[in-house]
Scaffold this motif. Structure first.
Motif, PDB file in Angstrom:
ATOM      1  N   ASP A  19       0.816  -1.198   0.000  1.00 31.55           N
ATOM      2  CA  ASP A  19       0.000   0.000   0.000  1.00 31.55           C
ATOM      3  C   ASP A  19       0.861   1.265   0.000  1.00 31.55           C
ATOM      4  N   ALA A  20       0.525   2.215  -0.854  1.00 38.09           N
ATOM      5  CA  ALA A  20       1.273   3.474  -0.941  1.00 38.09           C
ATOM      6  C   ALA A  20       1.251   4.221   0.387  1.00 38.09           C
ATOM      7  N   GLU A  21       0.176   4.105   1.131  1.00 32.19           N
ATOM      8  CA  GLU A  21       0.115   4.768   2.438  1.00 32.19           C
ATOM      9  C   GLU A  21       1.232   4.270   3.351  1.00 32.19           C
ATOM     10  N   GLN A  54      -3.145  13.384   2.330  1.00 33.46           N
ATOM     11  CA  GLN A  54      -3.912  12.383   1.585  1.00 33.46           C
ATOM     12  C   GLN A  54      -2.945  11.729   0.617  1.00 33.46           C
ATOM     13  N   VAL A  55      -3.016  10.431   0.503  1.00 34.99           N
ATOM     14  CA  VAL A  55      -2.191   9.697  -0.447  1.00 34.99           C
ATOM     15  C   VAL A  55      -3.080   9.317  -1.622  1.00 34.99           C
ATOM     16  N   LYS A  56      -2.712   9.777  -2.792  1.00 39.21           N
ATOM     17  CA  LYS A  56      -3.472   9.474  -4.008  1.00 39.21           C
ATOM     18  C   LYS A  56      -2.641   8.588  -4.916  1.00 39.21           C
ATOM     19  N   SER A  57      -3.304   7.660  -5.568  1.00 34.91           N
ATOM     20  CA  SER A  57      -2.590   6.715  -6.421  1.00 34.91           C
ATOM     21  C   SER A  57      -2.396   7.236  -7.837  1.00 34.91           C
ATOM     22  N   SER A  58      -3.060   8.345  -8.164  1.00 35.11           N
ATOM     23  CA  SER A  58      -2.938   8.882  -9.519  1.00 35.11           C
ATOM     24  C   SER A  58      -3.266  10.363  -9.532  1.00 35.11           C
TER      25      SER A  58
END
Length: 123
Positions: A19-21, A54-58
């Motif tokens: 997970d990017a988080e 906030q972590v966004k994937s794109s």
């Protein structure tokens, strides 16, 4: 194409599939604070001026988030793409309200656009 591997980018590569988080929490030295109905608060940064992101994937996900921020006049800093070093991310978050990884095309355009949107939230 040469990769700009330094700081958090190296960690990001090591954690592909996770997970990017988790990756951002590790680079910031923070923890995952997000969950269901978290209001966009994903990861703590251990910085008093920018306590959460906030972590966004794109970029598409970031655009939706920024649009909502302007609509509700409530901005939460955003990170997208491969992390950099903690120091450069904190600097970017303070200046623009966002960190956009070097792997994202048109990075400077998006940083400037997010900074403008952040300013609209406080007018």
């Amino acid at each position: 194409m040469e990769s700009r591997l330094h700081g958090g980018e190296r960690i990001f590569k090591e954690f592909i599939g996770r997970d990017a988080e988790e990756v951002y929490a590790k680079v910031f030295g923070g923890k995952i604070v997000g969950g269901v109905r978290d209001g966009g608060k994903d990861v703590s940064t251990n910085d008093p001026e920018i306590p959460i992101v906030q972590v966004k994937s794109s970029i598409d996900g970031a655009k939706v988030s920024v649009k909502k921020s302007v609509e509700f006049k409530r901005f939460i800093p955003i990170v997208v793409g491969e992390p950099g070093s903690r120091e450069e991310m904190i600097e970017s978050l303070k200046k623009f309200g966002a960190w956009i990884g070097y792997n994202i095309p048109d990075r400077d355009f998006y940083l400037t656009a997010i900074a403008k949107a952040r300013n609209m939230c406080y007018q």
